[in-house]
Design an enzyme around this catalytic site. Structure first.
Site, mmCIF file in Angstrom:
data_model
loop_
_atom_site.group_PDB
_atom_site.id
_atom_site.type_symbol
_atom_site.label_atom_id
_atom_site.label_comp_id
_atom_site.label_asym_id
_atom_site.label_seq_id
_atom_site.Cartn_x
_atom_site.Cartn_y
_atom_site.Cartn_z
ATOM 1 N N GLY A 22 -20.033 -3.494 -4.006
ATOM 2 C CA GLY A 22 -20.741 -4.741 -3.715
ATOM 3 C C GLY A 22 -20.829 -5.649 -4.926
ATOM 4 O O GLY A 22 -20.359 -5.318 -6.018
ATOM 5 N N LEU A 23 -21.441 -6.797 -4.726
ATOM 6 C CA LEU A 23 -21.654 -7.785 -5.789
ATOM 7 C C LEU A 23 -22.349 -7.140 -6.992
ATOM 8 O O LEU A 23 -21.910 -7.282 -8.134
ATOM 9 C CB LEU A 23 -22.511 -8.941 -5.225
ATOM 10 C CG LEU A 23 -23.048 -9.988 -6.192
ATOM 11 C CD1 LEU A 23 -21.918 -10.820 -6.781
ATOM 12 C CD2 LEU A 23 -24.051 -10.904 -5.487
ATOM 13 N N VAL A 24 -23.437 -6.414 -6.729
ATOM 14 C CA VAL A 24 -24.254 -5.824 -7.798
ATOM 15 C C VAL A 24 -23.600 -4.570 -8.380
ATOM 16 O O VAL A 24 -23.428 -4.448 -9.591
ATOM 17 C CB VAL A 24 -25.671 -5.503 -7.264
ATOM 18 C CG1 VAL A 24 -26.474 -4.722 -8.291
ATOM 19 C CG2 VAL A 24 -26.396 -6.793 -6.887
ATOM 20 N N GLY A 25 -23.225 -3.644 -7.501
ATOM 21 C CA GLY A 25 -22.660 -2.379 -7.961
ATOM 22 C C GLY A 25 -21.389 -2.551 -8.784
ATOM 23 O O GLY A 25 -21.203 -1.884 -9.803
ATOM 24 N N SER A 116 -34.969 -6.737 -4.098
ATOM 25 C CA SER A 116 -34.665 -8.165 -4.028
ATOM 26 C C SER A 116 -35.973 -8.948 -4.048
ATOM 27 O O SER A 116 -37.047 -8.406 -3.779
ATOM 28 C CB SER A 116 -33.861 -8.446 -2.755
ATOM 29 O OG SER A 116 -34.436 -9.454 -1.982
ATOM 30 N N SER A 117 -35.874 -10.239 -4.350
ATOM 31 C CA SER A 117 -37.078 -11.068 -4.456
ATOM 32 C C SER A 117 -37.728 -11.333 -3.094
ATOM 33 O O SER A 117 -38.840 -11.836 -3.029
ATOM 34 C CB SER A 117 -36.740 -12.402 -5.138
ATOM 35 O OG SER A 117 -35.712 -13.066 -4.419
ATOM 36 N N CYS A 118 -37.055 -10.954 -2.001
ATOM 37 C CA CYS A 118 -37.645 -11.191 -0.670
ATOM 38 C C CYS A 118 -38.783 -10.225 -0.346
ATOM 39 O O CYS A 118 -39.406 -10.323 0.706
ATOM 40 C CB CYS A 118 -36.573 -11.123 0.405
ATOM 41 S SG CYS A 118 -36.086 -9.437 0.761
ATOM 42 N N TYR A 145 -35.762 -6.177 6.283
ATOM 43 C CA TYR A 145 -35.133 -5.808 5.011
ATOM 44 C C TYR A 145 -36.207 -5.654 3.927
ATOM 45 O O TYR A 145 -36.193 -4.687 3.159
ATOM 46 C CB TYR A 145 -34.123 -6.894 4.634
ATOM 47 C CG TYR A 145 -33.447 -6.703 3.302
ATOM 48 C CD1 TYR A 145 -32.437 -5.763 3.148
ATOM 49 C CD2 TYR A 145 -33.803 -7.469 2.198
ATOM 50 C CE1 TYR A 145 -31.795 -5.590 1.927
ATOM 51 C CE2 TYR A 145 -33.174 -7.300 0.982
ATOM 52 C CZ TYR A 145 -32.169 -6.358 0.847
ATOM 53 O OH TYR A 145 -31.551 -6.193 -0.357
ATOM 54 N N LYS A 149 -37.254 -2.427 1.481
ATOM 55 C CA LYS A 149 -37.213 -2.496 0.021
ATOM 56 C C LYS A 149 -38.577 -2.174 -0.600
ATOM 57 O O LYS A 149 -38.660 -1.512 -1.643
ATOM 58 C CB LYS A 149 -36.731 -3.883 -0.427
ATOM 59 C CG LYS A 149 -35.239 -4.089 -0.197
ATOM 60 C CD LYS A 149 -34.417 -3.179 -1.090
ATOM 61 C CE LYS A 149 -32.941 -3.182 -0.799
ATOM 62 N NZ LYS A 149 -32.214 -2.180 -1.582
ATOM 63 N N THR A 173 -33.603 -11.692 -8.809
ATOM 64 C CA THR A 173 -33.673 -12.983 -8.122
ATOM 65 C C THR A 173 -32.349 -13.222 -7.390
ATOM 66 O O THR A 173 -31.538 -12.307 -7.234
ATOM 67 C CB THR A 173 -33.957 -14.108 -9.147
ATOM 68 O OG1 THR A 173 -34.171 -15.317 -8.443
ATOM 69 C CG2 THR A 173 -32.811 -14.282 -10.139
ATOM 70 N N ASN A 174 -32.079 -14.469 -6.938
ATOM 71 C CA ASN A 174 -30.810 -14.808 -6.281
ATOM 72 C C ASN A 174 -29.658 -14.568 -7.250
ATOM 73 O O ASN A 174 -29.666 -15.108 -8.354
ATOM 74 C CB ASN A 174 -30.788 -16.288 -5.871
ATOM 75 C CG ASN A 174 -31.906 -16.635 -4.915
ATOM 76 O OD1 ASN A 174 -32.118 -15.939 -3.928
ATOM 77 N ND2 ASN A 174 -32.621 -17.706 -5.205
ATOM 78 N N HIS A 188 -24.540 -17.076 1.106
ATOM 79 C CA HIS A 188 -25.707 -17.748 0.527
ATOM 80 C C HIS A 188 -25.326 -19.135 0.000
ATOM 81 O O HIS A 188 -24.155 -19.485 -0.057
ATOM 82 C CB HIS A 188 -26.312 -16.879 -0.578
ATOM 83 C CG HIS A 188 -26.913 -15.617 -0.054
ATOM 84 N ND1 HIS A 188 -26.446 -14.364 -0.395
ATOM 85 C CD2 HIS A 188 -27.927 -15.411 0.825
ATOM 86 C CE1 HIS A 188 -27.156 -13.450 0.239
ATOM 87 N NE2 HIS A 188 -28.055 -14.045 0.979
ATOM 88 N N ARG A 196 -17.090 -24.821 0.144
ATOM 89 C CA ARG A 196 -16.985 -26.113 0.824
ATOM 90 C C ARG A 196 -16.394 -27.191 -0.085
ATOM 91 O O ARG A 196 -15.557 -27.983 0.346
ATOM 92 C CB ARG A 196 -18.351 -26.536 1.365
ATOM 93 C CG ARG A 196 -18.806 -25.632 2.523
ATOM 94 C CD ARG A 196 -20.045 -26.145 3.168
ATOM 95 N NE ARG A 196 -19.837 -27.480 3.693
ATOM 96 C CZ ARG A 196 -20.823 -28.324 3.947
ATOM 97 N NH1 ARG A 196 -22.077 -27.975 3.723
ATOM 98 N NH2 ARG A 196 -20.571 -29.533 4.428
ATOM 99 N N ARG A 218 -34.610 -23.610 -6.891
ATOM 100 C CA ARG A 218 -34.155 -22.219 -6.785
ATOM 101 C C ARG A 218 -33.797 -21.674 -8.167
ATOM 102 O O ARG A 218 -33.556 -22.427 -9.105
ATOM 103 C CB ARG A 218 -32.932 -22.123 -5.869
ATOM 104 C CG ARG A 218 -33.211 -22.419 -4.399
ATOM 105 C CD ARG A 218 -34.085 -21.363 -3.743
ATOM 106 N NE ARG A 218 -34.329 -21.660 -2.339
ATOM 107 C CZ ARG A 218 -35.360 -22.385 -1.889
ATOM 108 N NH1 ARG A 218 -36.236 -22.909 -2.750
ATOM 109 N NH2 ARG A 218 -35.519 -22.575 -0.589
#
Length: 318
Positions: A22-25, A116-118, A145, A149, A173-174, A188, A196, A218
């Protein structure tokens, strides 16, 4: 506060990075390899399904890693959370419970759980301190989710209290960077804007329309900075409380869009569709606890965007 065992002192220590694709791993694996770690244990989802307790148990019994970094999770945007709430709560609870419990039972010295920040209440004070956790209702769109967490944080704390076991939690954070999700529908804000503007540039479009007024604030952290913080926490932090990991820098969506437009090199006009909703006016984490311990991010937003766009061109834009 430091763990008795130094994380950085033994580069041959066996480290299991869960969620390494993944993005983090993937960023954590890059960082550890860069630092000279030679004994990383990595398993794809096909090789090891972390939701299956027996499989996780036998993996730990066989491999017996010394350190575990838990970056595996089922993640998604608002639409996915609304559509598959059962998946988001059950899969994340299963992954965390299996990995945390097996790590303890099979002699892991230290575990870092990433959230995560959520996890914070919808109307938490800004910037959000760690002690805002569980002080109010969650954002309803991703509470499935978030509840999973929060349970992960509490599980790490419970195992520390009951077993005196060194389990810690970090709440980023994000994030953005290489291996992010650039899917046109369910990515995201930052990768969505990048894609885009790139597609508009390629097509020679005159303008790009962005939802909202551009006024919400943000916070963004490059995933390589997070990986650096992960190593710092593994080496220097062994406390009960979870730790926020943010950049501490705010940017309006408008400023972000202008910056991405500039980095991508889109020459057209940026149009704001103010009939569309803005979302939360401000979301910033208070990362002063981590700064006090001695860690701060190194990558500026512009440099991080340049790096991410380079990766996008080499890996996504075919």
């Amino acid at each position: 506060m430091g763990s008795a065992l130094s994380f950085l002192s033994d580069k041959s220590a066996k480290i299991f990075v869960a969620g390494h694709r993944g993005l983090v791993g993937s960023a954590i694996v890059r960082k550890l390899r860069h630092l000279g770690f030679t004994n990383l244990v990595l398993r794809s989802h096909l090789e090891l399904d972390l939701t299956r307790q027996n499989d996780v148990e036998s993996f730990f019994a066989t491999e017996r890693p010394q350190f575990v970094i838990l970056a595996a999770a089922k993640v998604g945007g608002i639409h996915a959370n609304n559509t598959y709430p059962a998946d988001f709560i059950s899969i994340n609870l299963q992954i965390q419970t299996n990995v945390i419990d097996s790590s303890y039972r099979h002699g892991v010295s230290k575990l870092l759980f990433l959230g995560s920040s959520c996890i914070y209440p919808k109307f938490a004070p800004q910037p959000i301190p760690e002690d805002a956790l569980l002080t109010g209702p969650l954002e309803p769109t991703n509470e499935w989710y978030a509840v999973a967490k929060i349970a992960g944080i509490k599980m790490c704390q419970a195992y520390r209290i009951q077993y005196n076991w060194d389990a810690i939690s970090g709440m980023p954070t994000n994030l953005y960077g290489p291996y992010d999700n650039f899917h046109p529908e369910n990515s995201h804000v930052l990768p969505a804007l990048m894609r885009r503007f790139h597609e508009a540039k390629v097509k020679g479009a005159k303008e790009v329309v962005v939802w909202g007024s551009g006024s919400p604030l943000r916070e963004f952290l490059h995933v390589d900075d997070l990986a650096d913080a992960v190593v710092f926490l593994m080496e220097s932090y062994s406390g009960l409380g979870h730790m926020n990991v943010g950049s501490g820098k705010e940017v309006t969506i408008k400023e972000l869009a202008e910056l991405v437009k500039d980095v991508v090199g889109f020459e057209g006009k940026l149009v704001w569709d103010t009939s569309k909703p803005d979302g939360t006016p401000r979301k910033l984490m208070d990362s002063s606890k981590l700064a006090t311990l001695g860690w701060t991010p190194k990558i500026s937003l512009r440099d991080g965007l340049v790096d991410t766009y380079k990766w996008y061109l080499e890996n996504v834009e075919q």
